[in-house]
Design a protein around this motif. Structure first.
Motif, PDB file in Angstrom:
ATOM      1  N   GLN A   1       0.817  -1.220   0.000  1.00 38.40           N
ATOM      2  CA  GLN A   1       0.000   0.000   0.000  1.00 38.40           C
ATOM      3  C   GLN A   1       0.852   1.272   0.000  1.00 38.40           C
ATOM      4  O   GLN A   1       0.616   2.173  -0.822  1.00 38.40           O
ATOM      5  CB  GLN A   1      -0.946   0.003   1.204  1.00 38.40           C
ATOM      6  CG  GLN A   1      -1.834   1.250   1.245  1.00 38.40           C
ATOM      7  CD  GLN A   1      -2.715   1.278   2.488  1.00 38.40           C
ATOM      8  OE1 GLN A   1      -2.655   0.378   3.325  1.00 38.40           O
ATOM      9  NE2 GLN A   1      -3.512   2.324   2.615  1.00 38.40           N
ATOM     10  N   PRO A   2       1.858   1.386   0.872  1.00 36.47           N
ATOM     11  CA  PRO A   2       2.684   2.620   0.812  1.00 36.47           C
ATOM     12  C   PRO A   2       3.382   2.785  -0.531  1.00 36.47           C
ATOM     13  O   PRO A   2       3.540   3.917  -1.012  1.00 36.47           O
ATOM     14  CB  PRO A   2       3.697   2.411   1.943  1.00 36.47           C
ATOM     15  CG  PRO A   2       3.091   1.396   2.846  1.00 36.47           C
ATOM     16  CD  PRO A   2       2.294   0.497   1.965  1.00 36.47           C
ATOM     17  N   LEU A   3       3.804   1.676  -1.146  1.00 33.84           N
ATOM     18  CA  LEU A   3       4.461   1.767  -2.455  1.00 33.84           C
ATOM     19  C   LEU A   3       3.506   2.282  -3.512  1.00 33.84           C
ATOM     20  O   LEU A   3       3.868   3.143  -4.333  1.00 33.84           O
ATOM     21  CB  LEU A   3       5.000   0.385  -2.857  1.00 33.84           C
ATOM     22  CG  LEU A   3       6.005  -0.278  -1.900  1.00 33.84           C
ATOM     23  CD1 LEU A   3       6.369  -1.664  -2.407  1.00 33.84           C
ATOM     24  CD2 LEU A   3       7.250   0.585  -1.775  1.00 33.84           C
ATOM     25  N   LEU A   4       2.274   1.774  -3.493  1.00 34.01           N
ATOM     26  CA  LEU A   4       1.292   2.202  -4.494  1.00 34.01           C
ATOM     27  C   LEU A   4       0.904   3.664  -4.294  1.00 34.01           C
ATOM     28  O   LEU A   4       0.775   4.419  -5.270  1.00 34.01           O
ATOM     29  CB  LEU A   4       0.054   1.308  -4.417  1.00 34.01           C
ATOM     30  CG  LEU A   4       0.274  -0.179  -4.734  1.00 34.01           C
ATOM     31  CD1 LEU A   4      -1.042  -0.940  -4.634  1.00 34.01           C
ATOM     32  CD2 LEU A   4       0.881  -0.349  -6.118  1.00 34.01           C
ATOM     33  N   ILE A   5       0.719   4.051  -3.037  1.00 32.48           N
ATOM     34  CA  ILE A   5       0.368   5.449  -2.766  1.00 32.48           C
ATOM     35  C   ILE A   5       1.498   6.367  -3.218  1.00 32.48           C
ATOM     36  O   ILE A   5       1.265   7.441  -3.802  1.00 32.48           O
ATOM     37  CB  ILE A   5       0.082   5.649  -1.262  1.00 32.48           C
ATOM     38  CG1 ILE A   5      -1.104   4.781  -0.824  1.00 32.48           C
ATOM     39  CG2 ILE A   5      -0.204   7.110  -0.972  1.00 32.48           C
ATOM     40  CD1 ILE A   5      -2.379   5.043  -1.595  1.00 32.48           C
ATOM     41  N   GLY A   6       2.741   5.948  -2.976  1.00 29.10           N
ATOM     42  CA  GLY A   6       3.879   6.741  -3.430  1.00 29.10           C
ATOM     43  C   GLY A   6       3.912   6.858  -4.945  1.00 29.10           C
ATOM     44  O   GLY A   6       4.208   7.930  -5.498  1.00 29.10           O
ATOM     45  N   GLN A   7       3.616   5.781  -5.638  1.00 31.01           N
ATOM     46  CA  GLN A   7       3.610   5.815  -7.105  1.00 31.01           C
ATOM     47  C   GLN A   7       2.455   6.659  -7.639  1.00 31.01           C
ATOM     48  O   GLN A   7       2.602   7.350  -8.656  1.00 31.01           O
ATOM     49  CB  GLN A   7       3.518   4.390  -7.652  1.00 31.01           C
ATOM     50  CG  GLN A   7       4.763   3.557  -7.394  1.00 31.01           C
ATOM     51  CD  GLN A   7       4.629   2.140  -7.911  1.00 31.01           C
ATOM     52  OE1 GLN A   7       4.198   1.911  -9.031  1.00 31.01           O
ATOM     53  NE2 GLN A   7       4.994   1.167  -7.077  1.00 31.01           N
ATOM     54  N   LEU A   8       1.305   6.629  -6.953  1.00 35.03           N
ATOM     55  CA  LEU A   8       0.180   7.469  -7.360  1.00 35.03           C
ATOM     56  C   LEU A   8       0.523   8.949  -7.187  1.00 35.03           C
ATOM     57  O   LEU A   8       0.175   9.781  -8.036  1.00 35.03           O
ATOM     58  CB  LEU A   8      -1.061   7.104  -6.538  1.00 35.03           C
ATOM     59  CG  LEU A   8      -1.751   5.789  -6.918  1.00 35.03           C
ATOM     60  CD1 LEU A   8      -2.747   5.375  -5.851  1.00 35.03           C
ATOM     61  CD2 LEU A   8      -2.441   5.916  -8.275  1.00 35.03           C
ATOM     62  N   PHE A   9       1.184   9.265  -6.072  1.00 33.62           N
ATOM     63  CA  PHE A   9       1.594  10.650  -5.840  1.00 33.62           C
ATOM     64  C   PHE A   9       2.599  11.095  -6.901  1.00 33.62           C
ATOM     65  O   PHE A   9       2.504  12.201  -7.435  1.00 33.62           O
ATOM     66  CB  PHE A   9       2.198  10.774  -4.440  1.00 33.62           C
ATOM     67  CG  PHE A   9       2.671  12.152  -4.099  1.00 33.62           C
ATOM     68  CD1 PHE A   9       1.777  13.177  -3.827  1.00 33.62           C
ATOM     69  CD2 PHE A   9       4.031  12.443  -4.073  1.00 33.62           C
ATOM     70  CE1 PHE A   9       2.214  14.451  -3.515  1.00 33.62           C
ATOM     71  CE2 PHE A   9       4.480  13.718  -3.775  1.00 33.62           C
ATOM     72  CZ  PHE A   9       3.567  14.730  -3.489  1.00 33.62           C
TER      73      PHE A   9
END
Length: 357
Positions: free
Chosen positions: A308-316
Motif C-alpha cells: 500500500q505505501p508503495l502504491l500510494i507513493g507511485q500514485l503521488f
C-alpha cells in the motif's frame, strides 16, 4: 549355461571438462556457510523424537517434493524414509501432488530417485545446480556440458559393433525423444536408428550384453533377451512421454492459476484504491506499478499492508508527473501564441527568415 537377463551395473555418467564446476571462482563472491539448517534444527526436534508410527502418519500427508527435502534433513530421517518399508509414504506423497496426477514410478527407478529426477535441478554428473536438461525417457538430468558428454548419437557404436547387430541394439534401449505430437500414442522402438541419441552408459552396457548373448547364449535365449529389452524400452519411453504430457499440463495449469491470481489481485487492489478516493484514470502505466498490482499472487492483508505505501507513493509521483506535463503544455501553448503574434507583426520578408515553431 544360460546367461542371466539382468544387465550389469552401468558406468557412472562422465563429467564434461566444460562443466561449470571447473570454472574459477572468486573468493570474494563465495557464499558464506549456511546456518539455515542450524536455525531449523529446533523446529524439527519434536518431529525427530516422536514415535515412528506417528511420524509415518504425518509424513503421509506431505507433498512429494517436501518428503524428498525431509529425507535430507538428518541421517535418522534418511534412514527411515529411504527404507523399503517407507515406500507407501512416497506413493502417498506422489498422490498428494495437486493438479494433474503424476504417472506411476517407472521400472528400475525407486520413488526417491523419481522425486529427485522430477524436482532437483542438479546435474547427475558434475553436481552443479540450475540444470534444466531433463529427459524422462532416458531418466537423466544434466547441465548442458555434461548432457553433450553423456547423450550420444547411436552412430558412435559403428567402430565397436558389427553393422548387422547395430540395428538390433538400437531397439533395446530408450532414445532421446523430441516429443512430437505424433509420438504421443505411437512408441515404436523398431524405429530407433543410428541418428537418434541415447544415454551412452546404458547403450554401451546393453551393446556389450547383447554381443555376449549373441556369442555364448542359445538362439532362444538371445531372442528372449531381445524381446524383454524391447518391451522394457517401450514401457520406459511411454512413461517418458507420459511425464512430458504431465509437465506440459502442469505448466499450463500453473500459468492459468497465476493468471487468475493476478486478475483477482488486480481487482482487489482497484477496489481498495477506489475506497481511498482514487480512480483507474489516476493509475500509472509503468512496469513498476504492473509488478505490484498484477503479480501472480492473491492479495492478502499482509501483502496489502506491504504494498500500500508503495502504491500510494507511485500514485503521488504519477500525479506530480501529470501536473508537470500540464504545465509544460500550457507554457508551450502560451509560447506558441506569443510567437504567432511576433510573426504577425513582421513583414513577409522578415517572416521568411524566422524558424518554424
Amino acid at each position: 549355461m544360460p546367461l542371466p537377463l539382468d544387465l550389469p551395473s552401468q558406468e557412472e555418467p562422465q563429467i564434461s571438462s566444460k562443466s561449470r564446476i571447473f570454472r574459477a571462482t572468486n573468493p570474494a563472491k563465495e557464499r558464506k556457510p549456511s546456518t539455515k539448517g542450524k536455525k531449523s534444527a529446533g523446529k524439527l526436534a519434536q518431529l525427530m523424537q516422536m514415535p515412528v508410527d506417528v511420524f509415518y502418519e504425518i509424513a503421509g500427508h506431505l507433498h512429494f517434493q517436501d518428503l524428498l527435502h525431509l529425507a535430507r534433513v538428518s541421517k535418522r530421517f534418511r534412514g527411515i524414509l529411504i527404507s523399503k518399508k517407507s515406500r507407501h509414504l512416497w506413493v502417498a506423497a506422489r498422490q498428494n501432488v495437486p493438479g494433474v496426477p503424476l504417472p506411476d514410478c517407472p521400472e528400475q527407478l525407486s520413488e526417491p530417485p523419481y522425486a529427485s529426477l522430477l524436482y532437483d535441478r542438479i546435474c547427475m554428473a558434475c553436481g552443479v545446480g540450475r540444470c534444466v536438461n531433463v529427459d524422462y525417457g532416458l531418466r537423466v538430468r544434466f547441465c548442458s556440458a555434461c548432457y553433450k558428454k553423456n547423450v550420444y548419437y547411436g552412430s558412435y557404436l559403428v567402430h565397436y559393433v558389427e553393422e548387422q547387430d547395430l540395428n538390433v541394439i538400437y531397439t533395446l534401449v530408450p532414445r532421446k525423444e523430441t516429443y512430437d505430437q505424433s509420438q504421443i500414442d505411437n512408441v515404436d522402438v523398431l524405429e530407433h536408428k543410428s541418428h537418434d541419441r541415447y544415454y551412452k552408459p546404458e547403450l554401451t552396457v546393453v551393446a556389450e550384453w547383447y554381443r555376449l548373448h549373441a556369442t555364448l547364449a542359445s538362439a532362444d535365449e538371445l531372442d528372449k533377451f531381445v524381446k524383454e529389452r524391447r518391451e522394457f524400452s517401450t514401457r520406459i519411453q511411454e512413461w517418458g512421454l507420459a511425464m512430458q504430457r504431465w509437465t506440459d499440463d502442469s505448466q499450463a495449469a500453473k500459468e492459468e492459476a497465476e493468471r487468475l491470481a493476478s486478475q483477482n489481485r488486480k481487482a482487489s487492489i482497484i477496489v481498495k484504491l477506489k475506497e481511498m478516493g482514487y480512480s483507474p484514470d489516476d493509475f500509472p502505466r509503468t512496469e513498476r506499478w504492473k509488478r505490484n498490482v498484477e503479480a501472480p499472487r492473491e492479495l492478502t492483508s499482509n501483502i496489502w499492508k506491504s504494498i500500500q505505501p508503495l502504491l500510494i507513493g507511485q500514485l503521488f509521483e504519477e500525479k506530480k508527473n501529470r501536473e508537470k506535463v500540464v504545465r509544460i503544455n500550457l507554457r508551450y501553448q502560451e509560447t506558441q501564441r506569443h510567437y504567432a503574434a511576433l510573426l504577425a507583426a513582421m513583414d513577409a520578408h522578415e517572416r521568411g527568415s524566422m524558424p518554424g515553431f
